[in-house]
Design an enzyme around this catalytic site. Structure first.
Site, PDB file in Angstrom:
ATOM      1  N   LYS A 155     -25.783 -28.207 -32.065  1.00  0.00           N
ATOM      2  CA  LYS A 155     -26.287 -26.611 -31.677  1.00  0.00           C
ATOM      3  C   LYS A 155     -27.265 -26.931 -30.401  1.00  0.00           C
ATOM      4  O   LYS A 155     -28.717 -25.645 -30.036  1.00  0.00           O
ATOM      5  CB  LYS A 155     -27.258 -25.685 -32.855  1.00  0.00           C
ATOM      6  CG  LYS A 155     -26.072 -25.250 -33.591  1.00  0.00           C
ATOM      7  CD  LYS A 155     -26.740 -24.079 -34.309  1.00  0.00           C
ATOM      8  CE  LYS A 155     -26.054 -24.056 -35.385  1.00  0.00           C
ATOM      9  NZ  LYS A 155     -26.739 -23.353 -36.666  1.00  0.00           N
ATOM     10  N   THR A 156     -27.030 -27.463 -29.377  1.00  0.00           N
ATOM     11  CA  THR A 156     -27.628 -28.240 -27.600  1.00  0.00           C
ATOM     12  C   THR A 156     -27.082 -26.810 -27.311  1.00  0.00           C
ATOM     13  O   THR A 156     -26.130 -26.098 -26.956  1.00  0.00           O
ATOM     14  CB  THR A 156     -27.202 -29.471 -27.690  1.00  0.00           C
ATOM     15  OG1 THR A 156     -25.545 -29.512 -27.508  1.00  0.00           O
ATOM     16  CG2 THR A 156     -27.862 -29.855 -28.861  1.00  0.00           C
TER      17      THR A 156
END
Length: 296
Positions: free
Chosen positions: A145-146
């Site tokens: 979840k970057t």
């Protein structure tokens, strides 16, 4: 770890990441740089200062940005070191010299990289330290979840902070989540189809909602089983049951995802789980404040 092992050596001498740095510069100055015109190109020096305490990270990316703009940086603090800044004070991190217009061109992007990377490294260091103090001996890993376009720096900062990066992208490891299973028809079908394509060299992980699903995944040949959204008590019970059932029969790792925070870490962690994956080390994480001032 030996001091000669530096995370900067993971980055290839030539690679797409250098083009990313070039794009960051282009994004900031797509046309005329009037401020650069005003100050001219006389060679001057500046100092990069840390204004907050934290773990220094992002150095090779800041260095590449300086290289691309004709600047020379002397780093005063080693990447990965904790900078202890007293309230209202500042600590020099680097000296930079070069044409003053380029100093000001690179200033904000260098500071943004250091600030964001150091924020993630600081949070990662804090979380892994708390985990070890709580007696947890397994792996804490960041998630995918970057920020699009900034993943490499964020994953790099996790390493500097001391946590595992988990998979880097969809090609790094096969992760079969609920949507994959529903679209395929069953966990067994999904695992067998994945193995037929990825072969022996790539691990397969399966997200499971129950002990029954976990056992099906292990039977099908999953390397990692993610127990998703279990309660604390239910997690320990499920992990113990699953490991007892397959003891001496199958090799696999158990992972837990979701819910891990600094304030619940001590009660949440159990050594029955091999890996805790979390976005708490990088999503919504604060920054470490830096500035750059022309020496005068």
């Amino acid at each position: 770890m030996a001091s000669s092992l530096k995370y900067s050596n993971l980055l290839p001498a030539s690679g797409e990441w250098k083009n990313d740095i070039r794009r960051y510069l282009s994004e900031d100055v797509p046309a005329f740089d009037v401020g650069g015109f005003v100050v001219g190109d006389e060679v001057k020096s500046a100092t990069v200062n840390a204004k907050q305490s934290g773990v220094l990270a992002g150095v090779p990316f800041a260095q590449e940005l300086a290289d691309q703009t004709g600047l020379v940086i002397e780093w005063l603090i080693e990447e990965g070191a904790y900078i202890d800044v007293a309230s209202g004070s500042k600590i020099p991190v680097a000296h930079v010299s070069g044409p003053v217009n380029n100093l000001l061109l690179a200033e904000r992007t260098i500071l943004n990289i250091l600030s964001r990377a150091s924020g993630i490294a600081t949070k990662s260091r804090r979380v892994i330290t708390l985990a070890r103090e709580a007696g947890y001996t397994g792996i804490i890993a960041g998630t995918r979840k970057t920020t699009p376009g900034f993943r490499l720096i964020e994953k790099y900062a996790m390493l500097v902070g001391g946590v595992d990066t988990h998979r880097y992208d969809l090609s790094s490891m096969v992760m079969l989540k609920d949507n994959h299973v529903w679209a395929t028809g069953s966990i067994t079908k999904a695992v067998h189809a994945a193995r037929s394509a990825c072969g022996f060299s790539t691990k397969i992980e399966v997200e499971c909602q129950s002990e029954a699903e976990a056992n099906e995944a292990i039977e099908a040949g999953a390397d990692i089983v993610m127990l998703d959204n279990f309660t604390n008590e239910g997690l320990v019970t499920a992990a113990d049951n699953i490991k007892s059932k397959w003891l001496g029969k199958k090799n696999f790792l158990l992972e837990c995802s979701g819910g891990l925070r600094e304030d619940n870490l001590r009660s949440y962690l159990t050594n029955a789980i091999d890996i805790y994956s979390t976005s708490t080390v990088h999503q919504g994480t604060g920054v470490v404040d830096f500035n750059m001032k022309i020496d005068h």
